[in-house]
Design a protein around this motif. Structure first.
Motif, PDB file in Angstrom:
ATOM      1  N   GLN A 557       0.871  -1.193   0.000  1.00 17.98           N
ATOM      2  CA  GLN A 557       0.000   0.000   0.000  1.00 17.98           C
ATOM      3  C   GLN A 557       0.898   1.231   0.000  1.00 17.98           C
ATOM      4  O   GLN A 557       1.810   1.335   0.840  1.00 17.98           O
ATOM      5  CB  GLN A 557      -0.886  -0.002   1.245  1.00 17.98           C
ATOM      6  CG  GLN A 557      -1.906   1.133   1.205  1.00 17.98           C
ATOM      7  CD  GLN A 557      -2.898   1.076   2.366  1.00 17.98           C
ATOM      8  OE1 GLN A 557      -2.539   0.661   3.462  1.00 17.98           O
ATOM      9  NE2 GLN A 557      -4.109   1.509   2.109  1.00 17.98           N
ATOM     10  N   ARG A 575      -0.777 -11.324   3.533  1.00 19.01           N
ATOM     11  CA  ARG A 575      -2.040 -11.994   3.178  1.00 19.01           C
ATOM     12  C   ARG A 575      -1.856 -13.496   3.270  1.00 19.01           C
ATOM     13  O   ARG A 575      -0.817 -14.030   2.913  1.00 19.01           O
ATOM     14  CB  ARG A 575      -2.442 -11.642   1.729  1.00 19.01           C
ATOM     15  CG  ARG A 575      -2.803 -10.189   1.521  1.00 19.01           C
ATOM     16  CD  ARG A 575      -4.094  -9.829   2.295  1.00 19.01           C
ATOM     17  NE  ARG A 575      -4.402  -8.410   2.213  1.00 19.01           N
ATOM     18  CZ  ARG A 575      -4.096  -7.523   3.160  1.00 19.01           C
ATOM     19  NH1 ARG A 575      -3.434  -7.907   4.251  1.00 19.01           N
ATOM     20  NH2 ARG A 575      -4.438  -6.255   3.034  1.00 19.01           N
ATOM     21  N   ASP A 688       3.706   2.732  15.051  1.00 21.68           N
ATOM     22  CA  ASP A 688       2.451   2.388  14.378  1.00 21.68           C
ATOM     23  C   ASP A 688       1.269   2.566  15.329  1.00 21.68           C
ATOM     24  O   ASP A 688       1.418   2.494  16.547  1.00 21.68           O
ATOM     25  CB  ASP A 688       2.540   0.919  13.927  1.00 21.68           C
ATOM     26  CG  ASP A 688       1.637   0.620  12.740  1.00 21.68           C
ATOM     27  OD1 ASP A 688       0.904   1.531  12.301  1.00 21.68           O
ATOM     28  OD2 ASP A 688       1.690  -0.523  12.256  1.00 21.68           O
ATOM     29  N   ARG A 712      -5.833   4.544  12.191  1.00 20.27           N
ATOM     30  CA  ARG A 712      -6.878   4.896  11.230  1.00 20.27           C
ATOM     31  C   ARG A 712      -8.238   5.108  11.875  1.00 20.27           C
ATOM     32  O   ARG A 712      -9.115   5.755  11.301  1.00 20.27           O
ATOM     33  CB  ARG A 712      -6.970   3.862  10.111  1.00 20.27           C
ATOM     34  CG  ARG A 712      -7.420   2.479  10.528  1.00 20.27           C
ATOM     35  CD  ARG A 712      -7.538   1.609   9.279  1.00 20.27           C
ATOM     36  NE  ARG A 712      -8.135   0.326   9.584  1.00 20.27           N
ATOM     37  CZ  ARG A 712      -7.445  -0.745   9.964  1.00 20.27           C
ATOM     38  NH1 ARG A 712      -6.135  -0.670  10.055  1.00 20.27           N
ATOM     39  NH2 ARG A 712      -8.075  -1.873  10.239  1.00 20.27           N
ATOM     40  N   GLU A 748      -9.725   7.718   3.652  1.00 19.33           N
ATOM     41  CA  GLU A 748     -10.633   7.138   2.658  1.00 19.33           C
ATOM     42  C   GLU A 748     -11.357   8.199   1.855  1.00 19.33           C
ATOM     43  O   GLU A 748     -11.791   7.948   0.726  1.00 19.33           O
ATOM     44  CB  GLU A 748     -11.657   6.239   3.356  1.00 19.33           C
ATOM     45  CG  GLU A 748     -11.051   4.985   3.956  1.00 19.33           C
ATOM     46  CD  GLU A 748     -12.102   4.049   4.543  1.00 19.33           C
ATOM     47  OE1 GLU A 748     -13.311   4.359   4.476  1.00 19.33           O
ATOM     48  OE2 GLU A 748     -11.702   2.995   5.093  1.00 19.33           O
ATOM     49  N   TYR A 767      -7.103   4.025   1.440  1.00 19.99           N
ATOM     50  CA  TYR A 767      -7.771   3.579   0.221  1.00 19.99           C
ATOM     51  C   TYR A 767      -7.871   4.710  -0.803  1.00 19.99           C
ATOM     52  O   TYR A 767      -7.912   4.480  -1.998  1.00 19.99           O
ATOM     53  CB  TYR A 767      -9.168   3.044   0.538  1.00 19.99           C
ATOM     54  CG  TYR A 767      -9.179   1.756   1.347  1.00 19.99           C
ATOM     55  CD1 TYR A 767      -8.004   1.028   1.545  1.00 19.99           C
ATOM     56  CD2 TYR A 767     -10.368   1.256   1.889  1.00 19.99           C
ATOM     57  CE1 TYR A 767      -8.013  -0.147   2.269  1.00 19.99           C
ATOM     58  CE2 TYR A 767     -10.391   0.072   2.600  1.00 19.99           C
ATOM     59  CZ  TYR A 767      -9.198  -0.620   2.800  1.00 19.99           C
ATOM     60  OH  TYR A 767      -9.215  -1.801   3.524  1.00 19.99           O
TER      61      TYR A 767
HETATM   62  P1  C2E Z   1      -1.650  -1.858  10.221  1.00 19.68           P
HETATM   63  O1  C2E Z   1      -0.178  -1.973  10.380  1.00 19.68           O
HETATM   64  O2  C2E Z   1      -2.273  -0.686  10.906  1.00 19.68           O
HETATM   65  O3  C2E Z   1      -1.947  -1.874   8.735  1.00 19.68           O
HETATM   66  C1  C2E Z   1      -2.834  -1.070   8.141  1.00 19.68           C
HETATM   67  C2  C2E Z   1      -4.133  -1.696   7.933  1.00 19.68           C
HETATM   68  O4  C2E Z   1      -5.073  -0.742   7.495  1.00 19.68           O
HETATM   69  C3  C2E Z   1      -4.088  -2.767   6.834  1.00 19.68           C
HETATM   70  O5  C2E Z   1      -4.989  -3.783   7.177  1.00 19.68           O
HETATM   71  C4  C2E Z   1      -4.654  -2.022   5.649  1.00 19.68           C
HETATM   72  O6  C2E Z   1      -5.245  -2.844   4.666  1.00 19.68           O
HETATM   73  C5  C2E Z   1      -5.703  -1.155   6.302  1.00 19.68           C
HETATM   74  N1  C2E Z   1      -6.029   0.048   5.527  1.00 19.68           N
HETATM   75  C6  C2E Z   1      -5.213   0.809   4.726  1.00 19.68           C
HETATM   76  N2  C2E Z   1      -5.875   1.876   4.226  1.00 19.68           N
HETATM   77  C7  C2E Z   1      -7.139   1.792   4.718  1.00 19.68           C
HETATM   78  C8  C2E Z   1      -8.286   2.624   4.560  1.00 19.68           C
HETATM   79  O7  C2E Z   1      -8.304   3.665   3.878  1.00 19.68           O
HETATM   80  N3  C2E Z   1      -9.383   2.257   5.203  1.00 19.68           N
HETATM   81  C9  C2E Z   1      -9.415   1.109   5.987  1.00 19.68           C
HETATM   82  N4  C2E Z   1     -10.504   0.809   6.597  1.00 19.68           N
HETATM   83  N5  C2E Z   1      -8.349   0.323   6.162  1.00 19.68           N
HETATM   84  C10 C2E Z   1      -7.215   0.673   5.528  1.00 19.68           C
HETATM   85  P2  C2E Z   1      -4.571  -5.275   7.040  1.00 19.68           P
HETATM   86  O8  C2E Z   1      -3.743  -5.416   5.848  1.00 19.68           O
HETATM   87  O9  C2E Z   1      -5.786  -6.058   7.205  1.00 19.68           O
HETATM   88  O10 C2E Z   1      -3.628  -5.472   8.266  1.00 19.68           O
HETATM   89  C11 C2E Z   1      -4.124  -5.432   9.527  1.00 19.68           C
HETATM   90  C12 C2E Z   1      -3.057  -5.413  10.524  1.00 19.68           C
HETATM   91  O11 C2E Z   1      -2.349  -6.649  10.456  1.00 19.68           O
HETATM   92  C13 C2E Z   1      -2.000  -4.376  10.269  1.00 19.68           C
HETATM   93  O12 C2E Z   1      -2.372  -3.161  10.741  1.00 19.68           O
HETATM   94  C14 C2E Z   1      -0.835  -4.947  10.995  1.00 19.68           C
HETATM   95  O13 C2E Z   1      -0.904  -4.579  12.343  1.00 19.68           O
HETATM   96  C15 C2E Z   1      -1.048  -6.419  10.839  1.00 19.68           C
HETATM   97  N6  C2E Z   1      -0.155  -6.885   9.799  1.00 19.68           N
HETATM   98  C16 C2E Z   1      -0.353  -6.905   8.471  1.00 19.68           C
HETATM   99  N7  C2E Z   1       0.718  -7.438   7.871  1.00 19.68           N
HETATM  100  C17 C2E Z   1       1.634  -7.718   8.831  1.00 19.68           C
HETATM  101  C18 C2E Z   1       2.948  -8.255   8.823  1.00 19.68           C
HETATM  102  O14 C2E Z   1       3.534  -8.549   7.792  1.00 19.68           O
HETATM  103  N8  C2E Z   1       3.565  -8.412  10.009  1.00 19.68           N
HETATM  104  C19 C2E Z   1       2.959  -8.058  11.160  1.00 19.68           C
HETATM  105  N9  C2E Z   1       3.608  -8.244  12.277  1.00 19.68           N
HETATM  106  N10 C2E Z   1       1.727  -7.531  11.197  1.00 19.68           N
HETATM  107  C20 C2E Z   1       1.075  -7.363  10.045  1.00 19.68           C
END
Ligand code: C2E
Ligand code: CA
Ligand code: CA
Length: 800
Positions: A557, A575, A688, A712, A748, A767
């Protein structure tokens, strides 16, 4: 006719009569004394003593007779036949010897009487022979009835004398014996003398061989002397013996007193003596025990019989203390010869200390040391007992599983001592609201369980859960611990399960649900929860193999500068494409991976994959990678990162690690060390989700962050919620104050963007600018030279 009888007073020399009585008493005393010695010895020594006693007694009787005869002066010529005189001495010695020998026959109650009677006949025989030896110018006539009476008297009195002499150990009985024997001899002599009448007859000539009276005096004096000597020897021996036995007793007593164990010497269920330890055990002085019944101190009436039947074996029993308390003791019985008689020695060992130690060990085995609550095994066995009881009574039973909210953080932030205090406060606050039949146990860590039997309706368990939570919130118990919050899961028997293990698992499942649903609440188990739990187990299992099976991939992203609109880099987001379930959100599986530890392997894979990808770009854009708390606190994060940079050839300056504040607090010092080492490699670090955790200014200052990312959830509600807008403004101000750029996540809408522009936010992600997508979607950003990131040529915002 000259009747001797009338002459007792007039014809006797009174002084000599007294002398006869004294000699007789002395001889009797010696006799009894020596007889006792014979009685107390055995074998050859007994025979020797019997011989000595016989000689002493016999010659005593003989001397008494002749001194008495000397005192008698009939006034006509008289003398003594030497043969008969000596014969009378021998006869009395033999007869008394026989009598005394009979009297000490062991284990025969009648023996002393029979022996005494024989001695009595000896006295009579002596008299008859002595009178036969008496030669006088006249004839002696006998009153047969009186003679018979005197014989009977001698026999009876002697029997009584010997029996009394051998009766008790004390001096008193010795004296009775001696007195009776004296009486037997004296009375016989004078009664028998009274039976004789002398008719003077000058025709009768005294034999020339007869011993003149003066000679007899020498013989009598000599034998009296022997008697006195023997009596003295006997007395001396007696004294010597007594001293020796006193010494022996003293020695025995001190030896017994030195023993740690209590010792009781008993005979026929009666106490003879006890040692000091025993006296102390009971609480009375030692003298108190003499002649007491064993049963007074050993309440078990069968004890003696038991001890006798199991001789040499330890038996546990109780001892009654002076104050009535029963002490646990161990006793052992041994047979022992004491003072020539069979006795028993009972050794008594105080078991209080051992019982106490046993009790303590049992307690430790069933309790938790920190809180003094029953432990898991204790709880399990009680639950095992209560389930069938509840079923028999048609009652319900609830199991409440209780887990403290954020206990780990308390432990991490304030140390284990503080954590221990919290656990103790939980134990005391909860037990205070529990009923009598309830049981609370600490299962381990911050996990507790409560057993609630006798339940009329499951709702009672809900009320108890509420009461517990209320009690925990109340910090006025003086423990110094303020409000404690906990989550509770409840399972009910038989509604949910009738098996201990299943009941506990269900309560645990309900607890898990309570935690997920916001903590500080309680939940009853529902059947569908079980399915969820099973589900989760499956996920845990599948996740372990996800990296190897290639089910993981990364999406990217874009993050961009708000003023210029230039994309500065990408955040890599994980994912999981499950072969059966399809795409699973990281919000679901990352926490599971963290709990199982799979995150270490997964995290390394993410880092390597993201760095490899970024290193392949033509444009040197930043790559942000999320790092979990578990990774931060693992031993080798720094090496892993360093290794990956070397491997992939990515410049450290292009890598940014995103770390949440909660990941730091578990061990602030350690986290700080790790982050400093990472910084030293030239890698950047972003905080973060700022605003959701502690939002601590000191953390921001203490750690070497390069960027703040506002969570967010605040951006999404800047327009609906004034408080969210205030927080966003505050964070932006904080960033400016600390000289840190601030990135707003989850943008968003245009309104949100406008707001952020108005507040001079540095960077944005969301987004609105691009959804997390495969990197190929951003190829013109990563590889195109003539793209929007041309310095100075801002083209505005690109929407992916
Ligand atoms: P995060 O680090 O806060 O990641 C951002 C999350 O916000 C991501 O969800 C992303 O898809 C989502 N997001 C981005 N822009 C928007 C938006 O405009 N609106 C909304 N509603 N959501 C948005 P995702 O990908 O589901 O990841 C969720 C959480 O999972 C992440 O929060 C992070 O804490 C964790 N995560 C994801 N990938 C990894 C990783 O590789 N390693 C670790 N340790 N944690 C991960
Ligand atoms: Ca992130
Ligand atoms: Ca975030």
């Amino acid at each position: 006719m000259f009747r001797v009888y009338s002459g007792i007073v007039t014809a006797h020399d009174f002084n000599l009569v007294v002398l006869a009585i004294v000699i007789c008493a002395l001889a009797s005393f010696a006799a009894i004394n020596l007889l006792r010695h014979a009685h107390n010895s055995s074998g050859r020594t007994r025979n020797i003593w019997l011989g000595v006693a016989a000689i002493s007694t016999g010659s005593g009787i003989w001397a008494t007779h002749f001194i008495a005869m000397l005192s008698f002066s009939p006034g006509i010529p008289s003398g003594y036949n030497i043969v008969l005189t000596i014969g009378s001495l021998l006869a009395v010695i033999l007869l008394t010897g026989a009598g005394l020998t009979v009297s000490v026959i062991p284990n025969q109650r009648a023996a002393p009487y029979a022996g005494g009677a024989i001695v009595g006949t000896g006295i009579a025989a002596m008299y008859q022979l002595g009178m036969a030896a008496f030669e006088i110018q006249g004839t002696i006539q006998w009153d047969r009835t009186l003679i018979a009476n005197s014989l009977l008297l001698a026999i009876l009195a002697s029997a009584a004398a010997i029996a009394a002499g051998l009766r008790g150990k004390s001096f008193k009985w010795k004296c009775y014996g001696a007195l009776l024997l004296t009486l037997a001899i004296i009375s016989h002599h004078f009664t028998a003398l009274g039976a004789a009448s002398i008719v003077p007859d000058p025709a009768i000539a005294i034999s020339p061989l007869a011993i003149p009276t003066a000679w007899l005096a020498v013989g009598v004096a000599a034998s009296s002397f022997v008697i006195i000597l023997l009596a003295l020897a006997g007395a001396w021996l007696d004294n010597h013996d007594r001293r020796r036995s006193e010494l022996e007793t003293d020695r025995m007593q001190s030896l017994a007193d030195a023993a740690v164990e209590g010792l009781v010497l008993s005979h026929d269920n009666k106490i003879v003596t006890v040692n000091n330890s025993f006296a102390q055990l009971i609480g009375y002085p030692q003298e108190q025990f003499v002649h007491a019944d064993l049963a007074t101190y050993f309440p078990d009436t069968d004890l003696h019989a038991k001890l006798l039947s199991t001789s040499g074996q330890l038996i546990e029993t109780e001892l009654r203390h002076r104050d009535g308390a029963l002490l646990p003791v161990e006793v052992l019985l041994r047979a022992m010869e004491y003072a020539g008689r069979p006795h028993h020695v009972i050794a008594v060992r105080d078991l209080r200390a051992r019982k106490e130690a046993e009790r303590h060990i049992r307690y430790l085995a069933h309790h938790d040391v920190l809180t003094s609550l029953p432990n898991r095994s204790h709880f399990n066995s009680r639950l095992e007992q209560e389930i069938p009881l509840a079923q028999n009574r048609d009652e319900k039973l609830a199991v409440l599983c209780l887990d403290l909210d954020r206990f780990k953080e308390v432990n991490d932030l304030f140390g284990h001592a503080a954590g221990d205090k919290v656990l103790q406060a939980v134990a005391s606050r909860v037990t205070a609201v529990l009923g009598e039949r309830h049981m609370m146990a600490r299962l381990g860590g911050d996990e507790f369980a409560i057993l609630m039997p006798g339940l009329a309706h499951p709702s009672a368990a809900g009320r108890l859960a509420e009461k517990i939570q209320e009690a925990l919130r109340d910090g006025r118990d003086g423990s110094g611990v303020e409000d404690i919050s906990c989550s509770i899961g409840i399972a009910v028997c038989p509604d949910d399960a009738i098996d201990r293990q299943e009941l506990l698992t269900h309560a645990d499942t309900a607890l898990y649900r309570a935690k997920v649903e916001g903590r500080a609440t309680f939940r009853f188990f529902e059947a569908k929860m079980g399915i969820e739990v099973r589900d989760r187990r499956e996920l845990e299992h599948d996740l372990r193999h996800a990296t190897m099976r290639g089910e993981l991939k990364l999406v990217y992203q874009p993050q961009q500068d708000l003023q210029s609109g230039v994309v500065s880099g990408f955040e890599a987001l994980l994912r999981w494409n499950h072969p059966l379930r399809g795409a699973i959100s990281p919000a679901t599986f990352i926490p599971i991976a963290e709990e199982t530890g799979a995150i270490l392997e997964i995290g390394t894979w993410v880092l390597r994959e993201a760095c490899r990808e970024a290193a392949s770009w033509r444009q040197p854009l930043m790559i942000a990678v999320n790092v979990s708390a578990v990774q931060i606190h693992s031993a080798n994060l720094v090496q892993t990162v360093h290794q990956i940079l070397l491997e992939t050839g990515l410049s450290p300056g292009r890598l940014e690690l995103e770390i949440t504040e909660t990941a730091l607090v578990r061990d602030l010092n350690r986290a700080l060390m790790t982050l400093r080492q990472i910084k030293a490699l030239g890698i950047r670090i972003a905080m973060d989700d700022f605003g959701t955790g502690y939002s601590s200014l000191s953390n921001l200052r203490a750690f070497p962050f390069d960027k703040i990312k506002i969570d967010r959830s605040f951006i999404a509600s800047v327009h609906s919620n004034e408080q969210a807008a205030t927080i966003v403004r505050a964070v932006l101000g904080l960033g400016r104050g600390l000289g840190l750029p601030v990135l707003a996540e989850g943008v968003e809408t245009g309104d949100e963007l406008e707001f952020l522009q108005g507040e001079a936010c540095d960077e944005v992600q969301g987004y609105l600018f691009g959804r997390p997508s495969a990197i190929t979607e951003f190829r013109e950003l990563t590889h195109d030279d003539a793209s929007s990131h041309d310095r100075g040529a801002a083209t505005g915002i690109k929407v992916a």
